[in-house]
Structure formats: C-alpha cells, structure tokens
Write a protein that holds these residues in place. Structure first.
Motif, PDB file in Angstrom:
ATOM      1  N   UNK A 146       0.868  -1.169   0.000  1.00  8.73           N
ATOM      2  CA  UNK A 146       0.000   0.000   0.000  1.00  8.73           C
ATOM      3  C   UNK A 146       0.906   1.221   0.000  1.00  8.73           C
ATOM      4  N   UNK A 147       0.722   2.076  -0.988  1.00  6.62           N
ATOM      5  CA  UNK A 147       1.650   3.198  -1.070  1.00  6.62           C
ATOM      6  C   UNK A 147       0.925   4.521  -1.261  1.00  6.62           C
ATOM      7  N   UNK A 148       1.298   5.511  -0.477  1.00  6.55           N
ATOM      8  CA  UNK A 148       0.702   6.838  -0.605  1.00  6.55           C
ATOM      9  C   UNK A 148       1.507   7.652  -1.598  1.00  6.55           C
ATOM     10  N   UNK A 149       0.809   8.368  -2.465  1.00  3.01           N
ATOM     11  CA  UNK A 149       1.504   9.221  -3.423  1.00  3.01           C
ATOM     12  C   UNK A 149       1.146  10.685  -3.195  1.00  3.01           C
ATOM     13  N   UNK A 150       0.403  10.902  -2.114  1.00  4.14           N
ATOM     14  CA  UNK A 150      -0.014  12.274  -1.805  1.00  4.14           C
ATOM     15  C   UNK A 150       1.212  13.126  -1.580  1.00  4.14           C
TER      16      UNK A 150
ATOM     17  N   UNK B 171      -1.862  10.989 -12.128  1.00  2.05           N
ATOM     18  CA  UNK B 171      -3.214  10.714 -12.580  1.00  2.05           C
ATOM     19  C   UNK B 171      -4.279  10.853 -11.500  1.00  2.05           C
ATOM     20  N   UNK B 172      -3.918  10.550 -10.253  1.00  2.00           N
ATOM     21  CA  UNK B 172      -4.996  10.567  -9.250  1.00  2.00           C
ATOM     22  C   UNK B 172      -5.463  11.978  -8.908  1.00  2.00           C
TER      23      UNK B 172
END
Ligand code: FAD
Ligand code: AMP
Lengths: 318, 259
Positions: free
Chosen positions: A185-189, A243-244
């Motif tokens: 699980x990886x956050x890209x925020x 993209x998000x």
C-alpha cells in the motif's frame, strides 16, 4: 431515537473530513453510531474525534484481515452489524471504497442502494446529481433501509460533543472474504496539501500549463490559498501531474468553495467533475474557451504573467 | 484463459443527456449511444491476455435491442463472440437487478476472468464489479491501472484515493480497469467485416432462470421521485489582462473573502 450507522473512513489516526460530514448528517436522521472497520488499536485513536461530532456509539470492528484483504471483509462485518441492530439508515462515503463496500452490502442484504447522494431527509428521500450535475433527482430506497453513499463536501461538518459508548464487534470472516490480499500500500499524496475531494479550495492546471516543471506555479498558488492541486486529463495524460489528481468525468468529482482553472479549456468531461463548485475562477488566453461560460470571474490572459502577479499580490496582502 | 468483458452502452457524455419524463430512467432513445469509454480499455486488456495466453473473449452486454450496435462495435476490436442479455422485463433495473441478471449470464459462461470498466459514465455507481463478485463468489480486484497474470494468479496495481496498492488473487475473478491501463486499439476494416459474422447469443429471463419480479422496474429496490434540470451556470465577470489582470483577480478573491 433510532441508530444511524456511519462507516468511518480514516487516514491513519484521524477520521477523514467526510466521516465528520456523515456524522453531522446522521444527527438529522437519528442517533449517530460510528463503525470503525480497521486493524487492531484503530478505534482508540479515532474515538475522541468521532465523539466531538456526535457519535453516541462507536462500534469497534478490529481485525488485521480488515486491512489485509480488499473490501469484502468490511462488507461482511457491516452486514452482520446491520442485521443485529437494524438501524434507521446506513451512510458510507461516496468514495471508491465506500461505494464498493456499499455494493456488496446491498447484495448481502438484498437492499436498495443510492450513491453520490448530496442530501438525505429524515424520511429517507435522497438528493442526487446525475449526468455530471446537469440533472438533480430525488430518490428513495424502496426495499430495505436507506443505504446511501454521500459525496464528500456535501454537508458542512459541525461539532456536537458527546462521550461515545464503545462496543466491540466480533469479527467473523469466511474464506470468501479473504480472496484478495493487499500486498503493498503506497501513498503518493504530496506534502501536506488537503485531499483533493475534501479541499475547500482547488487550483487546477491544464494543458496550458505546458510542462511538469511549470506545475510548480499551480502548486504555489494552491499552497498560498491552503488548497489542493487538480489537473485536467490533458495534463495528466501528458504526464504533467499524477493521474490521481485528475478532475472530471473519469477523475475526481470536486465541489470546493473555490475552483481556479488555469490553462483549462473547460471541456464537458472536465466540467463534469467541477461544475458544482461554489465559485469558479478561470485564467485562459483564449477568450472563447468554454470555461468562461461557467466562471464567476475570468481573466483572458497568459497564465504565466497573470498567476505570478496573483501570487505576488496575495503575498502583499498577507 | 476464458474471459468475459462487460460492455455497457451509454448515452454519449459529450452530447446532451436526459432522463425520461415518465419514469425518470435514462433516456436511451433520444441520445447518441456509445460504448462506455472505460469498457473499451477492458476489451483491450482482454485481447492482450488472449494474445499472451490464448483462450476466448466474450462480450457481455445487458441492455435494450439497440445495444447490439455497441456489441458489434466491441466485436470489431477482436473478441470472439457476444452474449446480449435482453428482455422487456429488464427495463428499469436498478444496480441490484442488473447485477442479478449479469451474474446469471456469467454463470452460463463459466469464465476464468471477468473484465469490466471501473465505472460507467451514466450511472457512475462504481459498484457493479463488487456486486457481481459477491454474487458469484469471485475475487474482485477493482480500479486496475496494471494487471499481470502468472500461473493463475492475478496481480493488480490499483489506484486509490491516496496513491496505489498492489493486490493479488487467484481466478476466477472480476477485474475492473481504469483508463490508465492501456491504449485501446481502433477497429480496422477487416475487424469490422468479421464482427458482422461473429455469433451474438441473446438471453432473456427464461434462459437465465430469473422471474420478472426479481429484475426490471418490477424488482427495483429504489425509485426516482422527481427530476429537475439544474439551472445552467451563468458566466460572471470576464476581463482581459492588460497588465493588471492578476491584481484584479485577487481583488475578486478578496471580495469573496478567499484572501
Ligand atoms: C470519455 C471521456 C472522458 C474524459 N474525462 C475527462 C476528465 O475526467 N477530466 C478532464 O479534464 N478531461 C476529460 N476528458 C478530456 C476532455 O474532453 C478534454 O480533452 C480535456 O479536458 C482537455 O484538457 P485541457 O483543458 O487541459 O486541454 P485543452 O483543451 O488543450 O485546453 C488547454 C487550454 O489552455 C489554454 N492555454 C494554453 N496556453 C495558455 C497560457 N499560457 N495561458 C493561459 N491559457 C493557456 C488554451 O487556450 C486552452 O483553452 C475526457 C474525454 C472523454 C472523451
Ligand atoms: N448493463 C450492463 N451491461 C454490461 N456491463 C455493465 C452493465 N452495467 C454495468 N456494467 C459494467 O460495470 C462497469 C461499472 O458500471 P457502474 O457500476 O454502472 O459504474 C461498467 O464499466 C461495465 O463494464
């Protein structure tokens, strides 16, 4: 008063803003009960904040498999809870996960489901925007209880402090709940900006921003206003921004107080994701760009001269 | 590997879309209808898997008679055959009813993999893949931006609100895809000609073993009470930058108390 179940969505140790909005809405329907579906120890960290927003009860459903497997275990636990307490309504956030849990819940309980709801009356009448917000409908669940997912930013969260009663929920899962394992699980925020769908200010950039490097200008304005950064599909497809952060029909739907569109033409699919924003501001060098048809304030000009001036002027006023 | 791809016909989001005046269902008659865009990515992904591992690709659509246009269009990209779930008694189905009918149709095909779009542009319910998985006892891996298959194990990189997560499952499974997963091919002339001859099987309620009261408006679990058009947004002030455009913009923001 009848219980209204609110499925808690949380990021780390804090409930997401949408959860506080759901609790606020739940108070107008009955007595809010927050359901924490998470790993061991999660509830303890969330309970105070949930109480501040009126959660009379907090159901603690904790099990490592609730985090370790995708969605299905959460739906199973929630279905069990609904069967045993027979609430007046069940509210989930209209996020990807919220909708997925709700879909499974609807099948398990053979209960109607309404998604993307922006308002829910005490008699179960829900208001939903459809077709990108161009049509507003009122609808009702006719089989079972009102099971709805509510769009972030539809309700202004307000406090109503109580000391919640915490009850532990037995988590009983079957093999069918453990079909999809989460291996990473990886956050890209980026940084400390608010989440796009929750932000009250969104500054978005389009193809007109021209490059990934130039997005620094969009970020700078967003940070000055305490907002989130969004992007058009042309910008995400060109690799200017991840993209998000895409806003629109195939991206996020946002409804902030203020939406600033920089170098975005305002195609119908982009408007689909932002046209319910309260105030819309646009900067575009093409006076005929459709974005001006919905902008409360529009500047026809080059964003590379206009935006730096905006930044400078705001700094001066601070 | 046998793959079923779910393809929904939807009103083109680029043109005006409306609800019918009588029962507030989506007006599919007056609209120009197209394949739900995300479903084209699902078709493409299926074709790539067939190229790599062999097997058969079947298009599955539930919708009125005219959905066959979209079915032929989907077939022209390369799938082998199609199943069209069609029955007057299905009109007005809610998501729950649709999932019941689609699940029944999928059972007749016993696929290893069901591919779908992450969401449709008309309903945007985003729940169909999980509803189907729940009914079929399949794994559901949703929102895929990358899918790999190895020895019957599926690995999906899935876009989330915060970033992404990697999830794995064994077949049979439902995988829904996002538009970042690939670039769908355009049908060529040969494909279009071949599509005309590919088998399209129509299944009604009787063939699916469903009763009329379980689906369609008779079995709907929610109802629309009223619909109104949202007032068109009016453009406000528009100025041309002649050197002070940015300052004027900030004055506007200040007047609205944003700065
Ligand atoms: C099924 C489908 C789904 C879609 N989903 C989405 C979606 O979710 N989100 C989305 O955004 N789009 C979506 N699109 C794409 C959409 O149709 C448009 O192509 C896209 O929104 C265009 O992005 P843009 O406005 O940034 O680019 P463009 O349309 O190329 O506009 C760029 C604008 O920047 C202006 N400009 C250029 N340079 C400058 C400058 N220096 N200063 C000021 N202005 C400048 C230009 O005048 C122009 O108006 C979808 C399309 C389809 C078919
Ligand atoms: N009537 C239908 N026929 C075939 N596939 C469908 C139908 N409805 C939904 N789907 C599939 O489910 C996906 C998600 O749809 P939705 O849950 O409506 O957002 C779509 O992209 C399709 O792949």
């Amino acid at each position: 008063m009848a219980e209204v179940l609110v499925a808690v969505e949380h990021a780390g140790e804090t409930p997401k803003k949408v959860t506080l909005e759901l609790l606020t809405l739940a108070r107008s329907l009955g007595e809010p009960s927050a359901v924490v579906l998470g790993g061991p120890g999660d509830t303890e960290k969330l309970v105070d904040r949930l109480g501040e927003y009126g959660a009379v009860r907090v159901y603690a459903a904790e099990h490592e498999d609730l985090d370790g497997y995708l969605v299905a275990p959460k739906a199973t636990v929630l279905a069990g809870l609904v069967r045993s307490i027979n609430p007046a309504a069940v509210l989930l956030p209209s996020t990807q996960e919220g909708k997925e849990i709700a879909g499974r819940l609807a099948v398990k309980l053979d209960n109607g489901l309404l998604t993307d709801v922006v308002d829910l009356a005490a008699d179960g009448t829900a208001t939903q925007p459809v077709f990108a917000g161009s049509v507003i409908v009122t609808a009702k669940v006719t089989k079972g209880l009102p099971l709805v997912t509510v769009r972030p930013n539809s309700v202004t969260p307000s406090q109503a402090p109580v000391a919640p009663m915490v009850s532990t929920v037995e988590v009983e899962l079957t093999d069918a709940d453990r079909l999809v394992r989460v291996v990473e699980r990886r956050a890209e925020q980026k940084g400390t900006r608010p989440e796009l769908t929750e932000a009250s200010v969104v500054v978005a950039g389009g193809r007109g921003v021209g490059s990934a490097e130039n997005f620094a200008l969009v970020e700078e304005l967003a940070d000055l206003l305490g907002g989130a950064v969004g992007a058009s599909r042309a910008a995400t497809d060109s690799g200017y921004y991840p993209h998000q952060f895409q806003v629109g029909q195939t991206g996020k739907t946002v409804s902030p107080q203020l939406y600033i569109a920089l170098g975005i033409s305002g195609a119908i699919q982009h408007r689909a994701g932002m046209q319910t924003s309260r105030t819309i501001v646009a900067v575009n060098k093409d006076a005929e760009a459709p974005i001006f048809e919905l902008a409360d304030f529009g500047v026809v000009g080059d964003l590379f001269t206009v935006v730096p001036q905006v930044v400078e002027e705001i700094r001066k006023r601070k | 590997m046998n793959i079923v791809v779910l393809v929904k016909q939807v009103p083109d989001s680029g043109s005006e879309r409306r609800l019918r005046d009588d029962d507030y269902t989506v007006d599919r008659e007056s609209a120009s209808n197209i394949i739900n865009e995300m479903d084209e990515y699902a078709i493409e992904e299926a074709l790539r898997l067939r190229e790599a591992y062999g097997g058969e690709v079947t298009i599955l659509t539930m919708g009125p008679a005219r959905s066959v246009e979209s079915i032929r269009k989907a077939l022209s990209m390369g799938p082998d055959k199609a199943v069209h779930v069609q029955d007057d008694a299905l009109a007005g189905s809610c998501a729950l009813g649709t999932s019941r009918a689609l699940a029944a149709a999928i059972r007749t095909l016993s696929p290893d993999l069901v591919l779908a779009g992450a969401e449709s542009t008309d309903g945007r319910v985003q729940a169909m893949p999980h509803m189907l998985a729940e009914r079929l006892g399949f794994a559901a891996l949703t929102g895929a931006r990358k899918l790999t298959v190895q020895d019957g194990t599926l690995t999906v990189e899935r876009q989330t609100e915060e970033g992404y997560e990697v999830v794995t499952a064994a077949t049979p499974a439902v995988v829904s895809v996002w538009d970042t997963i690939n670039e769908p091919r355009y049908p060529n002339f040969k494909g279009i000609m071949e599509a005309k001859k590919k088998p399209v099987t129509t299944l009604g309620l009787a063939e699916l073993g469903l009763a009329a009261g379980e689906v369609g408006s008779a079995g709907a679990t929610s109802t629309v009470l009223a619909a109104r058009n949202r007032p068109e947004r009016q453009g406000g002030t528009k100025i041309t930058d002649e050197g002070a455009g940015g300052t004027k913009l900030v004055e506007f923001l200040a007047s609205e108390k944003f700065v």
